[in-house]
Design a protein around this motif. Structure first.
Motif, PDB file in Angstrom:
ATOM      1  N   ARG A   1     -36.421   7.817  15.714  1.00 15.65           N
ATOM      2  CA  ARG A   1     -36.791   6.414  15.920  1.00 15.65           C
ATOM      3  C   ARG A   1     -36.644   5.682  14.593  1.00 15.65           C
ATOM      4  O   ARG A   1     -37.158   6.132  13.579  1.00 15.65           O
ATOM      5  CB  ARG A   1     -38.235   6.306  16.398  1.00 15.65           C
ATOM      6  N   ARG A   2     -35.943   4.539  14.636  1.00 15.25           N
ATOM      7  CA  ARG A   2     -35.756   3.757  13.417  1.00 15.25           C
ATOM      8  C   ARG A   2     -36.089   2.307  13.687  1.00 15.25           C
ATOM      9  O   ARG A   2     -35.585   1.718  14.634  1.00 15.25           O
ATOM     10  CB  ARG A   2     -34.307   3.867  12.937  1.00 15.25           C
ATOM     11  N   VAL A   3     -36.954   1.745  12.868  1.00 17.50           N
ATOM     12  CA  VAL A   3     -37.287   0.324  12.912  1.00 17.50           C
ATOM     13  C   VAL A   3     -36.764  -0.255  11.606  1.00 17.50           C
ATOM     14  O   VAL A   3     -37.200   0.131  10.527  1.00 17.50           O
ATOM     15  CB  VAL A   3     -38.803   0.105  13.054  1.00 17.50           C
ATOM     16  N   ILE A   4     -35.792  -1.177  11.724  1.00 16.98           N
ATOM     17  CA  ILE A   4     -35.085  -1.673  10.546  1.00 16.98           C
ATOM     18  C   ILE A   4     -35.128  -3.193  10.529  1.00 16.98           C
ATOM     19  O   ILE A   4     -34.860  -3.839  11.541  1.00 16.98           O
ATOM     20  CB  ILE A   4     -33.616  -1.188  10.546  1.00 16.98           C
ATOM     21  N   ARG A   5     -35.435  -3.726   9.383  1.00 15.69           N
ATOM     22  CA  ARG A   5     -35.468  -5.183   9.219  1.00 15.69           C
ATOM     23  C   ARG A   5     -34.049  -5.695   9.024  1.00 15.69           C
ATOM     24  O   ARG A   5     -33.328  -5.242   8.139  1.00 15.69           O
ATOM     25  CB  ARG A   5     -36.326  -5.549   8.022  1.00 15.69           C
ATOM     26  N   GLY A   6     -33.658  -6.624   9.887  1.00 18.94           N
ATOM     27  CA  GLY A   6     -32.334  -7.229   9.782  1.00 18.94           C
ATOM     28  C   GLY A   6     -31.844  -7.693  11.136  1.00 18.94           C
ATOM     29  O   GLY A   6     -32.474  -7.459  12.167  1.00 18.94           O
ATOM     30  N   ARG A   7     -30.708  -8.375  11.134  1.00 19.69           N
ATOM     31  CA  ARG A   7     -30.100  -8.837  12.381  1.00 19.69           C
ATOM     32  C   ARG A   7     -29.605  -7.632  13.174  1.00 19.69           C
ATOM     33  O   ARG A   7     -29.100  -6.668  12.606  1.00 19.69           O
ATOM     34  CB  ARG A   7     -28.936  -9.772  12.112  1.00 19.69           C
ATOM     35  N   ALA A   8     -29.747  -7.702  14.491  1.00 15.51           N
ATOM     36  CA  ALA A   8     -29.466  -6.549  15.348  1.00 15.51           C
ATOM     37  C   ALA A   8     -28.024  -6.057  15.215  1.00 15.51           C
ATOM     38  O   ALA A   8     -27.795  -4.854  15.103  1.00 15.51           O
ATOM     39  CB  ALA A   8     -29.782  -6.886  16.797  1.00 15.51           C
ATOM     40  N   GLY A   9     -27.055  -6.932  15.239  1.00 17.95           N
ATOM     41  CA  GLY A   9     -25.654  -6.505  15.182  1.00 17.95           C
ATOM     42  C   GLY A   9     -25.315  -5.703  13.937  1.00 17.95           C
ATOM     43  O   GLY A   9     -24.845  -4.562  14.021  1.00 17.95           O
ATOM     44  N   PRO A  10     -25.539  -6.261  12.747  1.00 17.29           N
ATOM     45  CA  PRO A  10     -25.244  -5.500  11.531  1.00 17.29           C
ATOM     46  C   PRO A  10     -26.075  -4.219  11.388  1.00 17.29           C
ATOM     47  O   PRO A  10     -25.570  -3.196  10.915  1.00 17.29           O
ATOM     48  CB  PRO A  10     -25.569  -6.485  10.401  1.00 17.29           C
ATOM     49  N   VAL A  11     -27.330  -4.267  11.820  1.00 13.47           N
ATOM     50  CA  VAL A  11     -28.177  -3.070  11.739  1.00 13.47           C
ATOM     51  C   VAL A  11     -27.607  -1.956  12.606  1.00 13.47           C
ATOM     52  O   VAL A  11     -27.469  -0.810  12.176  1.00 13.47           O
ATOM     53  CB  VAL A  11     -29.635  -3.398  12.138  1.00 13.47           C
ATOM     54  N   LEU A  12     -27.260  -2.275  13.846  1.00 15.34           N
ATOM     55  CA  LEU A  12     -26.722  -1.249  14.754  1.00 15.34           C
ATOM     56  C   LEU A  12     -25.400  -0.689  14.237  1.00 15.34           C
ATOM     57  O   LEU A  12     -25.169   0.520  14.303  1.00 15.34           O
ATOM     58  CB  LEU A  12     -26.549  -1.822  16.158  1.00 15.34           C
ATOM     59  N   CYS A  13     -24.537  -1.547  13.718  1.00 16.84           N
ATOM     60  CA  CYS A  13     -23.257  -1.068  13.184  1.00 16.84           C
ATOM     61  C   CYS A  13     -23.447  -0.193  11.949  1.00 16.84           C
ATOM     62  O   CYS A  13     -22.688   0.756  11.745  1.00 16.84           O
ATOM     63  CB  CYS A  13     -22.339  -2.241  12.874  1.00 16.84           C
ATOM     64  N   SER A  14     -24.460  -0.482  11.138  1.00 16.63           N
ATOM     65  CA  SER A  14     -24.688   0.347   9.945  1.00 16.63           C
ATOM     66  C   SER A  14     -25.286   1.703  10.316  1.00 16.63           C
ATOM     67  O   SER A  14     -24.999   2.707   9.668  1.00 16.63           O
ATOM     68  CB  SER A  14     -25.583  -0.379   8.945  1.00 16.63           C
ATOM     69  N   VAL A  15     -26.109   1.762  11.361  1.00 13.94           N
ATOM     70  CA  VAL A  15     -26.689   3.039  11.780  1.00 13.94           C
ATOM     71  C   VAL A  15     -25.624   3.896  12.463  1.00 13.94           C
ATOM     72  O   VAL A  15     -25.574   5.106  12.262  1.00 13.94           O
ATOM     73  CB  VAL A  15     -27.907   2.817  12.704  1.00 13.94           C
ATOM     74  N   ALA A  16     -24.778   3.289  13.273  1.00  9.10           N
ATOM     75  CA  ALA A  16     -23.704   4.013  13.963  1.00  9.10           C
ATOM     76  C   ALA A  16     -22.422   3.900  13.148  1.00  9.10           C
ATOM     77  O   ALA A  16     -21.423   3.357  13.599  1.00  9.10           O
ATOM     78  CB  ALA A  16     -23.518   3.454  15.363  1.00  9.10           C
ATOM     79  N   ALA A  17     -22.447   4.404  11.932  1.00  3.68           N
ATOM     80  CA  ALA A  17     -21.341   4.234  11.005  1.00  3.68           C
ATOM     81  C   ALA A  17     -20.277   5.311  11.114  1.00  3.68           C
ATOM     82  O   ALA A  17     -19.166   5.146  10.616  1.00  3.68           O
ATOM     83  CB  ALA A  17     -21.878   4.187   9.580  1.00  3.68           C
ATOM     84  N   SER A  18     -20.578   6.420  11.783  1.00  6.25           N
ATOM     85  CA  SER A  18     -19.612   7.512  11.914  1.00  6.25           C
ATOM     86  C   SER A  18     -18.723   7.287  13.128  1.00  6.25           C
ATOM     87  O   SER A  18     -19.172   6.795  14.167  1.00  6.25           O
ATOM     88  CB  SER A  18     -20.367   8.840  12.077  1.00  6.25           C
ATOM     89  N   ALA A  19     -17.466   7.680  13.014  1.00 12.77           N
ATOM     90  CA  ALA A  19     -16.537   7.554  14.140  1.00 12.77           C
ATOM     91  C   ALA A  19     -16.947   8.467  15.296  1.00 12.77           C
ATOM     92  O   ALA A  19     -16.522   8.256  16.430  1.00 12.77           O
ATOM     93  CB  ALA A  19     -15.122   7.872  13.689  1.00 12.77           C
ATOM     94  N   ASP A  20     -17.776   9.471  15.035  1.00 10.11           N
ATOM     95  CA  ASP A  20     -18.217  10.400  16.074  1.00 10.11           C
ATOM     96  C   ASP A  20     -19.425   9.891  16.857  1.00 10.11           C
ATOM     97  O   ASP A  20     -19.805  10.501  17.856  1.00 10.11           O
ATOM     98  CB  ASP A  20     -18.590  11.756  15.453  1.00 10.11           C
ATOM     99  N   ASP A  21     -20.028   8.805  16.427  1.00  5.37           N
ATOM    100  CA  ASP A  21     -21.206   8.267  17.104  1.00  5.37           C
ATOM    101  C   ASP A  21     -20.811   7.525  18.376  1.00  5.37           C
ATOM    102  O   ASP A  21     -19.655   7.141  18.562  1.00  5.37           O
ATOM    103  CB  ASP A  21     -21.963   7.309  16.185  1.00  5.37           C
ATOM    104  N   LEU A  22     -21.790   7.314  19.220  1.00  7.34           N
ATOM    105  CA  LEU A  22     -21.659   6.446  20.391  1.00  7.34           C
ATOM    106  C   LEU A  22     -22.766   5.417  20.276  1.00  7.34           C
ATOM    107  O   LEU A  22     -23.933   5.776  20.137  1.00  7.34           O
ATOM    108  CB  LEU A  22     -21.807   7.242  21.689  1.00  7.34           C
TER     109      LEU A  22
END
Length: 184
Positions: free
Chosen positions: A97-118
């Motif tokens: 579980r991760r609670v991150i301060r920031g705009r949803a779009g950039p936050v989600l893209c930074s967490v799912a940074a690997s090409a193997d992620d979904l």
């Protein structure tokens, strides 16, 4: 396609889900759990948050106690989403579980940074005559900038009276549907 991570057919990478307590967000969480189970990946549930007045106004008069309050509310929303969507966190999955301060779009893209992620996000169905005028920044931002596969899950279709009842908090009083699609 993501490479296999083990001899048992598990895939490398994570299933990252953007979590909210909206109906579309709950549908995305359920789908993310299903994908994580099917592929043996870790489920990463992410709740992004910002100060209600926005970062620019918050920067003028920062108040750390309010920021802690908003972060705590985001944590409660994340836990509440598991309860609402699944009756609690599934015991058979690895969940981060991760609670991150920031705009949803950039936050989600930074967490799912690997090409193997979904990356799984929910999308509410547009309603009303002015629906096209309301922006959908997360749904434009994420597919255009994500480094991995993106799965967009549509929220459920509701009759207008069902949506009104849910907004008012009377979800248990939703009328039954007949075969013709009209309520009784």
């Amino acid at each position: 396609m993501a490479p296999l991570g083990s001899a048992y057919g598990e895939r490398a990478g994570n299933v990252v889900v953007g979590v909210s307590d909206s109906l579309a967000g709950l549908a995305a969480l359920r789908r993310g759990v299903r994908e994580a189970r099917a592929t043996g990946r870790t489920l990463v549930a992410v709740r992004a948050w910002e100060p209600p007045e926005g970062e620019a106004l918050y920067a003028r008069r920062p108040e750390t106690s309010w920021a802690r309050l908003w972060a705590d509310e985001a944590r409660r929303c994340l836990e509440r989403a598991f309860d609402l969507a699944l009756g609690g966190p599934p015991a058979d999955l690895r969940i981060v579980r991760r609670v991150i301060r920031g705009r949803a779009g950039p936050v989600l893209c930074s967490v799912a940074a690997s090409a193997d992620d979904l990356l799984v996000i929910g999308m509410a169905r547009r309603r009303g005559p002015l629906a096209r005028l309301r922006p959908r920044p997360v749904h434009r931002f994420v597919p255009a900038r994500a480094a991995c596969e993106v799965l967009i899950v549509a929220g459920p279709r509701l009759l207008p009276q069902e949506a009104r009842m849910l907004r008012r908090g009377a979800g248990a009083a939703v009328p039954a549907r007949t075969g013709s699609g009209r309520s009784r």
